[in-house]
Structures are given as structure tokens and as C-alpha cells.
Motif scaffolding. Structure first.
Motif, short mmCIF file in Angstrom:
data_model
loop_
_atom_site.label_atom_id
_atom_site.label_comp_id
_atom_site.label_asym_id
_atom_site.label_seq_id
_atom_site.Cartn_x
_atom_site.Cartn_y
_atom_site.Cartn_z
N LEU A 78 72.67 69.01 41.93
CA LEU A 78 72.41 68.07 40.83
C LEU A 78 73.66 67.36 40.34
N LEU A 133 77.64 67.48 32.07
CA LEU A 133 77.71 66.32 32.96
C LEU A 133 78.44 65.20 32.24
N GLN A 140 71.46 62.84 40.59
CA GLN A 140 70.93 63.86 39.69
C GLN A 140 69.40 63.80 39.64
#
Length: 543
Positions: A78, A133, A140
Motif C-alpha cells: 500500500l 503516509l 495505494q
């Protein structure tokens, strides 16, 4: 030029309106920023809801010994950093803790790390999943859909767990048996090859992710759709400012037009009231409408007419009575003189002399009443003021010479100083000063002082005495006609109660004023005549 009451009032009104507009603008901007901030936070929470719900659900099914490897593997897929913490190890506010306990994500920005931190509690466990993040990317979203697909393909019946996930987050997720029709042929080919396809709809400002699922039981195909995810819809600040400014300008213009009309009519009303206060009782207000200002103007005109009528009747009666009194007074005087010539008895002569004094006093009273009536006329033009240059110190010396012989026990003097000139009507101004000095002599113990001063705006003539003074509560009443005090300034001190009223009228016609306070030097009363430097400029200012 003197600022009028209407000017100062409407300056304050305009200042208040301007302040109200500024405050309105500030509150509007503050409200806009607060609403925009709340909308942004809500959008971030909705955006973080689906991945955090999916990751915490998957994490709850992983064995504790495998969690570290699973977090690392999912973080690489991710493009995020995943961490697991005990709930009791972290310090949150009361509201943040309640949000986590309710199963909602917590979005926080880390200024030091320049990154976003997403928190959510793992279902049924006292653990918190933290996702870090720096930015959102297509990788993602693809990784999230790929993780969701792997999770669903591992189940024989994915409908029930998928529905539980949908109920636990806010992003639309659907599982259908027919392929998506909005994809083009190239996207369909990639979808058939097992890729995650992102579909961007520019006209709606949204993006959705599509993936193919293969049933592990019978190999049937299903198509998974996540989204659409809409971009944050914010109103441009420039447009918002423009709309607010236009609204404020329109509001200000409307208020200005309304207030300006009222101000113009209030100014006319104030000028009329000022002229009436200056003695021009024939002044009237022009009534142009039947609104509240028109009704106010009509009421004002009615009041002015009634006041003028009453004053005219009063003054005509005073003149008539005063003139009619002169005839019997003259007859009494003539008869007293005849009796005096006919008798040689000393006792009778003394009585006749007393009668003659009373007649003289009555004559003076009639003169005072006529003077007051003439000065109190309802038309300013009825009193002719022939202004001329007057040397105040010489005028004061003439007053001292005239009254010194009448009050030999009182020392009357003029304080030394420079010569002062003023433009005024000589006879009336000297009459006013003489009335004040005579009044001071009647109440002084031993001394009366006349002091002359001048500044850039006015000439001041002070008359001070060493008598009992005037109580502060009675200082406005003593200028009323026939007014008397209950203390030593009473009937036994002489006078008729009109001298100070005449002084006030004289000063009114000269555009000045008369005031009374306490003498700092002699301890008694101090009466002050305040004359503008130029009578003509004072008249212009008062009108």
C-alpha cells in the motif's frame, strides 16, 4: 464651522454601520473558514474510513506471531507505514479516545514528520493500528482493492463478510455478477487479466476502482467495485470573497441611501430647532411625506406654532400691563408731590418721601419688565443690535463709577490686566455687566471684583463677590424670571428677580452665554459673561 448635532449623530451612525459591516465581513469569513475546516476534516475521515476498516478487520484475523510480517507486507503493497500499538500506551484527548472507542478513524497531521497519521482500533482487541503516509497515490488505491480482493477470494461465501465491512465504513463497495460497462476495451482487457483498474470520471470529479474476483468453489467470476471516491468540493476563496464583498456593498448601499435620506431630513429639523432656540419662532419645517419623519415634522410645526402663540400672548400681556401701570403710577407721584407742596409737617414729608421711593422702585420694576419683554420677543429682528467695538476695561470702570456711590460699604474694583476689545452692542452689554455687578453688591460682604480675560475664541468678563455664593442645585434656576433663593439672596437684598434673566437674554442675542460657579479667590459667587470674539461670527455659527 460648527459641527451640528445631526452631523455628530450621523457620523456615529455611519461609524457604527461601518463597524457592523466590517464585523459582518469578519464573521462571514470566520464562518466560512470554520465550515470549510469541518468539511475538510469530515472528508478526510470518510476517505480514511474504508482502508482503516479493511486493514483492522484483516489484522484481527491474523495470528499475533504473524502480525509483524503482515504489517510489513501490507505496508509495502500500500506504500504506507503500518504500526500496531497498545491502546493504553497512547495519550489521546477525551474526544479522540471516544472516537476510537466508537470504531471511527482518527486523522491527525504530524507537522514534524510532514505526514498524516491514521488511527483505528482493532475490532474486539485493545490494540490500535497506526497508518502513516505522506500523500495519496493511485498505488495505494490499487493495493487496497487488491488486498480486499484477496480477502474475499479466500472465502467460500464472501457476501456476509463483505456486508459487515460495508456496514463498518462509508465508502461504496459493490460486488456484481456482470462486468462494468463504463470501462473501455483496453480497461476491460486489463480487468480480464486480473489487474486492478482505476476509472476516472472528470465531469463528476470522482474515481472508482474495479477488480475481478474468481470464486474458489466453482471458478465463477464476479466484479468488485470500490467507489466512486469524489474529490473534495470546495468553493474557491476568491469567489467566496467576491460574493461576500458584493453582498456587503449592496447592503452598505441600501443602508446608505436609507440613512442619507433620514439624515437630510433630520438636518433640516435640527436647523429649524436651532433657529427657534435662537429666537426665530416663526421657523417651520417643510413636510414632504406622511411617513414617520413627516409626522415628526408636523408635530414639530404644531409645537412651534403653539409656543410662538403662547409667548406672543404672554409678551403682549406683559407690555400692556406695564404700560397701563405707568398711568396710575404717574398720577400717584403727581398727587404725592402736590401733598408735599401743601404741607410743612416733617412727619408727613417723611412718609411722602417713602412713598416717592416706592414709586421710584415701581417705575424701575416696570422698566425691567419692559426691557425683559423686549429682549424676549418671539422674533429676533425686533431687537436691533448695533454692534460696535467696545473697550471692556473702560466699560467696567464706568460700571464701577456708577455703582460705587450706591454701595459705599462695598469695595468694587477691576482686576489689573491688558485692554480687551469686543464687538458688541455697547448699551446692552454694559447693562448686562451692570446687572451682574449690582447683583454682586447686594450679596457681597465687603468686596466685588471684575476680572477681564480673553483667549482665541471668546472674551470672558467675571464678576466675583465674597458673599454666601449660589448653591450648586440652584445655579440654573436663578436665571428664570422672578426667581429667588431661600437663603440670604432673598427679597431683603433688593432687586426684582429680572436682572439675571435680562443678562441671559442680552448674552443670547450676542451669541454668548452666562454661567455661575464659585469664586476661588473671594469665596462667594462668580458670574461669567462669555462673548465670542466676533458677534457676527457667533450669529453665523448659531444659525
Amino acid at each position: 464651522m460648527r459641527r451640528t448635532l445631526a452631523d455628530s449623530t450621523f457620523v456615529r451612525v455611519y461609524a457604527t454601520l461601518l463597524l457592523a459591516l466590517v464585523l459582518t465581513f469578519g464573521l462571514a469569513m470566520m464562518g466560512y473558514l470554520m465550515v470549510d475546516q469541518v468539511r475538510r476534516e469530515y472528508y478526510r475521515e470518510r476517505l480514511a474510513d474504508t482502508p482503516m476498516a479493511l486493514l483492522t478487520t484483516l489484522l484481527s484475523e491474523v495470528q499475533p506471531v504473524e502480525r509483524e510480517r503482515w504489517l510489513q507486507r501490507q505496508g509495502e503493497r500500500l506504500d504506507m507505514q503500518l504500526s500496531l500499538y497498545s491502546r493504553d500506551e497512547q495519550t489521546f484527548s477525551y474526544f479522540q479516545r471516544r472516537r476510537l472507542e466508537d470504531g471511527r478513524p482518527l486523522v491527525m497531521y504530524d507537522d514534524a514528520g510532514n505526514a498524516w497519521n491514521l488511527w483505528r482500533q482493532v475490532p474486539g482487541q485493545p490494540l490500535l493500528l497506526k497508518v502513516t503516509l505522506s500523500q495519496l497515490s493511485g498505488q495505494q488505491l490499487r493495493g487496497l482493492v487488491d488486498t480486499l480482493r484477496d480477502w474475499l477470494e479466500a472465502m467460500a461465501d464472501p457476501e456476509q463478510p463483505l456486508q459487515a465491512l460495508i456496514d463498518n465504513q462509508s465508502l461504496p463497495i459493490t460486488l456484481s455478477s456482470s462486468p462494468p460497462e463504463m470501462l473501455d476495451s483496453r480497461q476491460r482487457g486489463r480487468l480480464a487479466n486480473g489487474d486492478v483498474v482505476l476509472h476516472w470520471m472528470a465531469e463528476k470529479g470522482s474515481i472508482s476502482a474495479h477488480a475481478r474476483l474468481v470464486s474458489p468453489v466453482d471458478g465463477s467470476l464476479r466484479w468488485l467495485k470500490v467507489g466512486p471516491v469524489y474529490a473534495f468540493d470546495t468553493m474557491p476563496l476568491i469567489l467566496t470573497l467576491g460574493l461576500v464583498l458584493v453582498s456587503l456593498i449592496v447592503l452598505a448601499g441600501a443602508i446608505y441611501l436609507i440613512v442619507r435620506g433620514v439624515e437630510t431630513r433630520m438636518t433640516r429639523l435640527e436647523k429649524a430647532a436651532t433657529r427657534i432656540a435662537g429666537g426665530y419662532l416663526d421657523t417651520r419645517v417643510k413636510v414632504e411625506s406622511s411617513d414617520f419623519m413627516g409626522r415628526l415634522g408636523m408635530a414639530f410645526n404644531g409645537m412651534a406654532a403653539q409656543v410662538q402663540s403662547l409667548l406672543r400672548a404672554q409678551q403682549e400681556m406683559i407690555r400692556a400691563v406695564s404700560h397701563e401701570l405707568r398711568t396710575p403710577v404717574a398720577r400717584i407721584r403727581f398727587a404725592a408731590q402736590m401733598v408735599e407742596d401743601m404741607t410743612e409737617q416733617e412727619a408727613v414729608r417723611r412718609q411722602l418721601k417713602g412713598i416717592d421711593g416706592d414709586i421710584e422702585e415701581l417705575d424701575q420694576l416696570i422698566d425691567e419688565i419692559l426691557t425683559y419683554a423686549r429682549l424676549g420677543s418671539d422674533n429676533a429682528s425686533s431687537v436691533s443690535i448695533d454692534a460696535d467695538s467696545i473697550e471692556c476695561r473702560a466699560m467696567a470702570q464706568r460700571v464701577v463709577e456708577a455703582l460705587s456711590s450706591l454701595h459705599p460699604d462695598i469695595r468694587i474694583e477691576v482686576a489689573p490686566g491688558e485692554e480687551i476689545e469686543v464687538i458688541a452692542e455697547p448699551r446692552y452689554l454694559q447693562r448686562a455687566l451692570q446687572n451682574l455687578v449690582a447683583n454682586a453688591c447686594r450679596h457681597a460682604e465687603s468686596r466685588v471684583l471684575i476680572r477681564l480675560t480673553q483667549d482665541a475664541r471668546a472674551v470672558r468678563l467675571d464678576v466675583e463677590d465674597d458673599g454666601p455664593g449660589v448653591p450648586e442645585g440652584d445655579r440654573m434656576d436663578i436665571f428664570k424670571p422672578f426667581a429667588r433663593l431661600d437663603n440670604s439672596r432673598a427679597r431683603r437684598s433688593g432687586g426684582y428677580g429680572l436682572g439675571l434673566s435680562i443678562v441671559q437674554k442680552v448674552m443670547l442675542w450676542h451669541g454668548g452665554s452666562v454661567i455661575v460657579d464659585e469664586s476661588q479667590q473671594l469665596g462667594g459667587a462668580r458670574f461669567s459673561l462669555l462673548l465670542p470674539v466676533s458677534v457676527q461670527s457667533a450669529k453665523d455659527a448659531s444659525v
